[in-house]
Design an enzyme around this catalytic site. Structure first.
Site, PDB file in Angstrom:
ATOM      1  N   HIS A  14      18.081  75.130  50.748  1.00  0.00           N
ATOM      2  CA  HIS A  14      16.653  75.147  50.472  1.00  0.00           C
ATOM      3  C   HIS A  14      15.562  76.233  51.391  1.00  0.00           C
ATOM      4  O   HIS A  14      13.946  76.093  51.904  1.00  0.00           O
ATOM      5  CB  HIS A  14      16.369  74.515  50.112  1.00  0.00           C
ATOM      6  CG  HIS A  14      16.055  73.046  48.998  1.00  0.00           C
ATOM      7  ND1 HIS A  14      15.970  73.689  48.002  1.00  0.00           N
ATOM      8  CD2 HIS A  14      17.509  72.264  48.627  1.00  0.00           C
ATOM      9  CE1 HIS A  14      16.113  72.664  46.996  1.00  0.00           C
ATOM     10  NE2 HIS A  14      17.511  72.079  47.268  1.00  0.00           N
ATOM     11  N   GLY A 101      25.722  74.363  35.958  1.00  0.00           N
ATOM     12  CA  GLY A 101      25.718  73.916  36.440  1.00  0.00           C
ATOM     13  C   GLY A 101      26.036  72.683  37.721  1.00  0.00           C
ATOM     14  O   GLY A 101      25.583  72.106  38.145  1.00  0.00           O
ATOM     15  N   SER A 105      25.956  79.327  40.760  1.00  0.00           N
ATOM     16  CA  SER A 105      24.948  80.099  40.623  1.00  0.00           C
ATOM     17  C   SER A 105      26.010  81.025  39.721  1.00  0.00           C
ATOM     18  O   SER A 105      25.628  81.924  39.428  1.00  0.00           O
ATOM     19  CB  SER A 105      24.633  81.256  42.174  1.00  0.00           C
ATOM     20  OG  SER A 105      23.983  80.236  43.073  1.00  0.00           O
ATOM     21  N   ASP A 151      20.951  83.951  45.907  1.00  0.00           N
ATOM     22  CA  ASP A 151      22.024  83.403  45.008  1.00  0.00           C
ATOM     23  C   ASP A 151      22.154  85.163  44.171  1.00  0.00           C
ATOM     24  O   ASP A 151      23.522  85.372  44.518  1.00  0.00           O
ATOM     25  CB  ASP A 151      21.523  82.349  43.833  1.00  0.00           C
ATOM     26  CG  ASP A 151      21.749  80.988  43.744  1.00  0.00           C
ATOM     27  OD1 ASP A 151      21.605  80.811  45.340  1.00  0.00           O
ATOM     28  OD2 ASP A 151      20.857  80.416  42.994  1.00  0.00           O
TER      29      ASP A 151
END
Length: 226
Positions: A14, A101, A105, A151
């Site tokens: 993040h 999921g 990525s 990503d």
């Protein structure tokens, strides 16, 4: 035929959309794309062998779909069309061994592999960085996930036996050799699926932006959590 890899990130979760630093690299799980021109001007078809499903669309009528996975494709087509008028009808078949999921990525691999393959097929002359950036925009504008750049950057720009030290503010980067023998990094699929487009990711991003807004009230020079 194009192989587009998933990725891992060694340091920095993040932090990409907060303009910080990350340390990702591609892995050996990938989506394989098989492309061919189909002789038409506007008709395109996509088929996934994994899910035994597909769809067709017209290049002059690219709009968001109600089926989420289709938007990863349509978003890339839309963004390419903002940069080039060379696209014509094509067929594409997908085979993937990236668990969907799983957090490595698959979405970026789909976006970047499609863009990279069409760049080759139609001689679009798009640079690797342009492919990275348009793939990110596709996820923002068609899928609705306000992802950072990591990503897509890792999927396109990775180098064997190296990780990428990427500054997500300037996009300056350097390749860092990673030699960890006799150790091995194991990536374990827990089969717990997550869906970035479902909202939690965007909520975390908006929380970070709110944090910056609060900090700026006292420290006006702060523009991100970098």
């Amino acid at each position: 035929m194009i192989d587009s890899p998933g990725r891992i990130n060694i340091i920095g979760e993040h932090t990409d959309y907060n303009n910080g630093f990350v340390l990702p690299t591609a892995i050996d799980k990938k989506i394989q794309f098989k492309f061919k021109k189909n002789g038409s001007l506007k008709t395109c078809s996509i088929h996934s062998n994994n899910f035994d499903t597909g769809f067709s669309f017209k290049l002059d009528a690219v709009e968001k779909s109600e089926k989420q996975w289709e938007n990863y494709v349509l978003g890339v087509i839309y963004e390419i069309q903002q940069l080039s008028d060379k696209l014509q009808g094509f067929d594409c078949v997908l085979d993937s061994d990236i668990p969907v999921g799983s957090g490595i990525s698959s979405s970026a691999a789909l976006e970047c592999g499609l863009a990279f393959g069409l760049n080759e097929l139609f001689d679009l002359n798009l640079s690797k960085q342009t492919i990275v950036e348009l793939s990110q925009r596709a996820e923002h504008n068609f899928v609705g996930t306000k992802c950072g750049i990591m990503d897509q950057f890792a999927s396109v720009m990775s180098k064997k036996d190296h990780v990428i030290l990427l500054d997500c503010q300037s996009l300056d980067y350097q390749y860092v050799p990673i030699k960890i023998e006799p150790f091995t990094i194991l990536l374990l699929n827990t089969n717990v699926s997550h869906n970035l487009a479902s909202g939690e990711y965007n909520i975390r991003r908006s929380q970070c932006e709110e944090g910056v807004r609060v900090i700026k009230q006292k420290y006006a020079e702060v523009h991100s959590l970098r």
